[in-house]
Write a protein that holds these residues in place. Structure first.
Motif, PDB file in Angstrom:
ATOM      1  N   GLY A 100     -27.807   7.388 -27.500  1.00 14.23           N
ATOM      2  CA  GLY A 100     -28.986   7.767 -27.024  1.00 14.23           C
ATOM      3  C   GLY A 100     -29.320   8.181 -25.515  1.00 14.23           C
ATOM      4  O   GLY A 100     -30.306   8.631 -25.012  1.00 14.23           O
ATOM      5  N   ASN A 101     -27.983   8.402 -25.098  1.00 13.93           N
ATOM      6  CA  ASN A 101     -27.908   8.659 -23.724  1.00 13.93           C
ATOM      7  C   ASN A 101     -27.859  10.046 -23.013  1.00 13.93           C
ATOM      8  O   ASN A 101     -27.977  10.432 -21.919  1.00 13.93           O
ATOM      9  CB  ASN A 101     -26.794   7.659 -22.708  1.00 13.93           C
ATOM     10  CG  ASN A 101     -27.197   6.346 -23.094  1.00 13.93           C
ATOM     11  OD1 ASN A 101     -28.327   5.789 -22.789  1.00 13.93           O
ATOM     12  ND2 ASN A 101     -26.099   5.692 -23.063  1.00 13.93           N
ATOM     13  N   GLU A 102     -27.420  11.095 -24.422  1.00  8.33           N
ATOM     14  CA  GLU A 102     -27.162  12.364 -23.837  1.00  8.33           C
ATOM     15  C   GLU A 102     -27.872  13.519 -24.510  1.00  8.33           C
ATOM     16  O   GLU A 102     -28.205  14.386 -23.813  1.00  8.33           O
ATOM     17  CB  GLU A 102     -25.560  12.423 -23.904  1.00  8.33           C
ATOM     18  CG  GLU A 102     -24.963  13.674 -23.420  1.00  8.33           C
ATOM     19  CD  GLU A 102     -25.023  13.768 -21.811  1.00  8.33           C
ATOM     20  OE1 GLU A 102     -24.996  14.677 -21.396  1.00  8.33           O
ATOM     21  OE2 GLU A 102     -25.161  12.768 -21.310  1.00  8.33           O
ATOM     22  N   LEU A 103     -27.999  13.546 -25.688  1.00  8.20           N
ATOM     23  CA  LEU A 103     -28.743  14.385 -26.403  1.00  8.20           C
ATOM     24  C   LEU A 103     -30.147  14.760 -26.246  1.00  8.20           C
ATOM     25  O   LEU A 103     -30.885  13.564 -26.073  1.00  8.20           O
ATOM     26  CB  LEU A 103     -28.404  14.551 -27.903  1.00  8.20           C
ATOM     27  CG  LEU A 103     -27.163  15.212 -28.368  1.00  8.20           C
ATOM     28  CD1 LEU A 103     -27.356  16.611 -28.492  1.00  8.20           C
ATOM     29  CD2 LEU A 103     -25.833  14.643 -27.829  1.00  8.20           C
ATOM     30  N   ILE A 215     -35.026  22.716 -39.928  1.00  7.84           N
ATOM     31  CA  ILE A 215     -33.686  23.348 -40.092  1.00  7.84           C
ATOM     32  C   ILE A 215     -32.867  23.717 -38.843  1.00  7.84           C
ATOM     33  O   ILE A 215     -31.493  23.570 -38.636  1.00  7.84           O
ATOM     34  CB  ILE A 215     -33.624  24.449 -41.206  1.00  7.84           C
ATOM     35  CG1 ILE A 215     -32.191  24.944 -41.471  1.00  7.84           C
ATOM     36  CG2 ILE A 215     -34.545  25.630 -40.498  1.00  7.84           C
ATOM     37  CD1 ILE A 215     -31.442  23.932 -42.334  1.00  7.84           C
ATOM     38  N   THR A 216     -33.592  23.873 -37.856  1.00  7.74           N
ATOM     39  CA  THR A 216     -33.144  24.312 -36.440  1.00  7.74           C
ATOM     40  C   THR A 216     -34.060  24.055 -35.406  1.00  7.74           C
ATOM     41  O   THR A 216     -35.219  24.039 -35.310  1.00  7.74           O
ATOM     42  CB  THR A 216     -33.029  25.875 -36.195  1.00  7.74           C
ATOM     43  OG1 THR A 216     -32.443  26.246 -37.700  1.00  7.74           O
ATOM     44  CG2 THR A 216     -32.320  26.427 -35.114  1.00  7.74           C
ATOM     45  N   VAL A 217     -33.454  23.584 -34.282  1.00 11.27           N
ATOM     46  CA  VAL A 217     -33.784  23.032 -33.000  1.00 11.27           C
ATOM     47  C   VAL A 217     -33.013  23.877 -31.845  1.00 11.27           C
ATOM     48  O   VAL A 217     -31.981  24.024 -32.091  1.00 11.27           O
ATOM     49  CB  VAL A 217     -34.166  21.490 -32.878  1.00 11.27           C
ATOM     50  CG1 VAL A 217     -34.960  20.859 -33.884  1.00 11.27           C
ATOM     51  CG2 VAL A 217     -32.742  21.002 -32.843  1.00 11.27           C
ATOM     52  N   LEU A 218     -33.679  23.734 -30.645  1.00 10.70           N
ATOM     53  CA  LEU A 218     -32.820  23.966 -29.469  1.00 10.70           C
ATOM     54  C   LEU A 218     -32.522  22.693 -28.942  1.00 10.70           C
ATOM     55  O   LEU A 218     -33.448  21.778 -28.607  1.00 10.70           O
ATOM     56  CB  LEU A 218     -33.695  24.914 -28.605  1.00 10.70           C
ATOM     57  CG  LEU A 218     -33.344  26.573 -28.662  1.00 10.70           C
ATOM     58  CD1 LEU A 218     -34.530  27.115 -27.820  1.00 10.70           C
ATOM     59  CD2 LEU A 218     -32.011  26.718 -28.135  1.00 10.70           C
ATOM     60  N   ALA A 219     -31.252  22.361 -28.713  1.00 10.58           N
ATOM     61  CA  ALA A 219     -30.788  21.183 -28.005  1.00 10.58           C
ATOM     62  C   ALA A 219     -29.935  21.268 -26.790  1.00 10.58           C
ATOM     63  O   ALA A 219     -29.449  22.468 -26.772  1.00 10.58           O
ATOM     64  CB  ALA A 219     -30.050  20.159 -29.014  1.00 10.58           C
ATOM     65  N   SER A 220     -30.147  20.261 -26.000  1.00  9.10           N
ATOM     66  CA  SER A 220     -29.354  20.313 -24.780  1.00  9.10           C
ATOM     67  C   SER A 220     -28.623  18.953 -24.468  1.00  9.10           C
ATOM     68  O   SER A 220     -28.864  17.960 -25.297  1.00  9.10           O
ATOM     69  CB  SER A 220     -30.039  21.089 -23.474  1.00  9.10           C
ATOM     70  OG  SER A 220     -29.119  21.184 -22.267  1.00  9.10           O
ATOM     71  N   SER A 221     -28.075  18.705 -23.283  1.00 15.41           N
ATOM     72  CA  SER A 221     -27.677  17.446 -22.865  1.00 15.41           C
ATOM     73  C   SER A 221     -28.209  17.173 -21.501  1.00 15.41           C
ATOM     74  O   SER A 221     -28.691  17.775 -20.636  1.00 15.41           O
ATOM     75  CB  SER A 221     -26.132  17.579 -22.674  1.00 15.41           C
ATOM     76  OG  SER A 221     -25.611  18.245 -22.055  1.00 15.41           O
ATOM     77  N   LYS A 222     -28.308  15.790 -21.321  1.00 14.79           N
ATOM     78  CA  LYS A 222     -28.737  15.248 -20.151  1.00 14.79           C
ATOM     79  C   LYS A 222     -27.863  16.027 -18.911  1.00 14.79           C
ATOM     80  O   LYS A 222     -28.487  16.133 -17.800  1.00 14.79           O
ATOM     81  CB  LYS A 222     -28.961  13.867 -20.109  1.00 14.79           C
ATOM     82  CG  LYS A 222     -29.832  13.222 -20.727  1.00 14.79           C
ATOM     83  CD  LYS A 222     -29.888  11.545 -20.334  1.00 14.79           C
ATOM     84  CE  LYS A 222     -30.447  11.210 -18.618  1.00 14.79           C
ATOM     85  NZ  LYS A 222     -30.518   9.837 -18.364  1.00 14.79           N
ATOM     86  N   THR A 223     -26.620  15.962 -19.070  1.00 13.30           N
ATOM     87  CA  THR A 223     -25.740  16.296 -18.286  1.00 13.30           C
ATOM     88  C   THR A 223     -26.013  17.804 -17.698  1.00 13.30           C
ATOM     89  O   THR A 223     -26.163  18.256 -16.731  1.00 13.30           O
ATOM     90  CB  THR A 223     -24.134  16.551 -18.506  1.00 13.30           C
ATOM     91  OG1 THR A 223     -23.897  15.072 -18.868  1.00 13.30           O
ATOM     92  CG2 THR A 223     -23.448  16.951 -17.558  1.00 13.30           C
ATOM     93  N   ALA A 224     -26.150  18.859 -18.766  1.00 16.65           N
ATOM     94  CA  ALA A 224     -26.657  20.052 -18.566  1.00 16.65           C
ATOM     95  C   ALA A 224     -27.789  20.258 -18.008  1.00 16.65           C
ATOM     96  O   ALA A 224     -28.093  21.133 -17.025  1.00 16.65           O
ATOM     97  CB  ALA A 224     -26.552  20.888 -19.758  1.00 16.65           C
TER      98      ALA A 224
END
Length: 335
Positions: A100-103, A215-224
């Motif tokens: 649970g720490n990144e996405l 069916i689709t989302v936009l996702a990133s990461s905590k790092t980015a």
């Protein structure tokens, strides 16, 4: 000295007010559930770059194409992309994997646009009918792969990565169509435009169509986000603006997608008779009040987490709250 202080203050204010150019690496799949990405890519080819017009001057977008979600998640976690269009199941799997720490989800994009297609004449109606049968999906652990495994297991079948009462066979979408056309698989759970191709060109019929599922989302990461949060947010707002225009002009939308798919596959563009019905099966998320949207996504990803566990491919847990803490507001930008 006072003059120098005022001069320094002036340039500090001016400097901070000017947005720095950004380089964004954006993942997507060449299918209709990612049509905002296909449309943006085609506008680039036509010399009318939508997103760069909404980003700081001098910015650059590098697009990365994937076949399915697990590959996109690997790239995101490895730092090879900054954000990506992707389905919910790979996001959940990566979310649990990183405790649970990144996405982080940035925005919902689309619902529906996927189905279980069976070959006619085989009498496939219930999970029990699939005993001894072969079902193709785009990639192990992607959203349609999870859907297939959960549905079959809920019907009492034993489904394993290898073997079981029915075989679930991951294959890239182009290969999946070939397997279906040759009779090497009895069914396929995939997305548009592949669903429409299987039904219109190869005699398949839809058994299950998940019309309300994300069916689709936009996702990133905590790092980015920590490295390039402002640039990523600007891209999401640009995505919202493009979405609004696509929803308002269906003819323009279809035209961009037809040309865009031809450009991505470097082949003859698909016919409008294929893309029209296929695009009609995808529901693109329109503007929504932020609180209602967050509540809807919380429920959807809670269900996606349960499905991933029920599929037999995911062990572990992670809270849904952190996954949605970086949603970009869909409210109109202040003028």
């Amino acid at each position: 000295m006072r003059f120098f202080s005022l001069f320094a203050l002036f340039w500090a204010v001016v400097g901070y007010g000017q947005a720095e150019p950004v380089i964004l690496r954006v993942g997507f799949f060449p299918n209709l559930t990612h049509s905002p990405a296909l449309a943006a890519r085609q506008l680039e080819r036509e010399g009318a770059d939508w997103h760069l017009a909404n980003l700081p001057k001098g910015s650059k977008i590098e697009w990365r194409s994937f076949n399915a979600g697990p590959s996109a998640m690997e790239a995101l976690l490895a730092g090879a992309v900054d954000l990506t269009y992707v389905g919910p199941s790979p996001v959940i799997n990566a979310h649990v994997r990183t405790k649970g720490n990144e996405l982080r989800i940035l925005a919902p994009v689309a619902r529906a646009g996927n189905a279980l297609v069976v070959r006619k004449g085989l009498g496939l109606k219930t999970p029990k009918d699939f005993i001894g049968r072969r079902v193709a999906t785009p990639q192990l652990g992607n959203t349609q792969d999870i859907d297939a495994r959960v549905w079959l297991r809920a019907g009492g079948l034993t489904i394993k990565v290898n073997g079981g009462d029915a075989q679930v066979i991951p294959a890239q979408n182009a290969e999946l169509v070939l397997l279906f056309s040759r009779g090497d698989v009895d069914a396929a759970w995939t997305t548009e435009p592949w669903v429409t191709r299987l039904t219109s060109e190869f005699g398949g019929e839809i058994l299950i169509e998940k019309k309300d599922s994300i069916i689709t989302v936009l996702a990133s990461s905590k790092t980015a986000l920590a490295k390039n949060g402002k640039g990523i947010e600007a891209f999401v707002r640009s995505h919202y603006a493009l979405r609004d225009k696509l929803l308002a002009d269906q003819v323009w939308h279809e035209k961009l997608i037809i040309a865009g798919l031809g450009g991505e596959t470097r082949s003859t563009p698909p016919k409008a008779t294929l893309i029209g019905p296929a695009l009609g099966r995808v529901i693109f998320d329109a503007r929504e009040e932020d609180a209602a949207r967050k509540a809807r996504l919380t429920a959807a990803f809670t269900h996606a987490l349960k499905d991933s566990k029920d599929s037999g491919l995911l062990n572990g847990d992670a809270p849904i709250g952190p996954l949605l803490e970086s949603l970009v507001s869909d409210a109109p930008a202040a003028k």
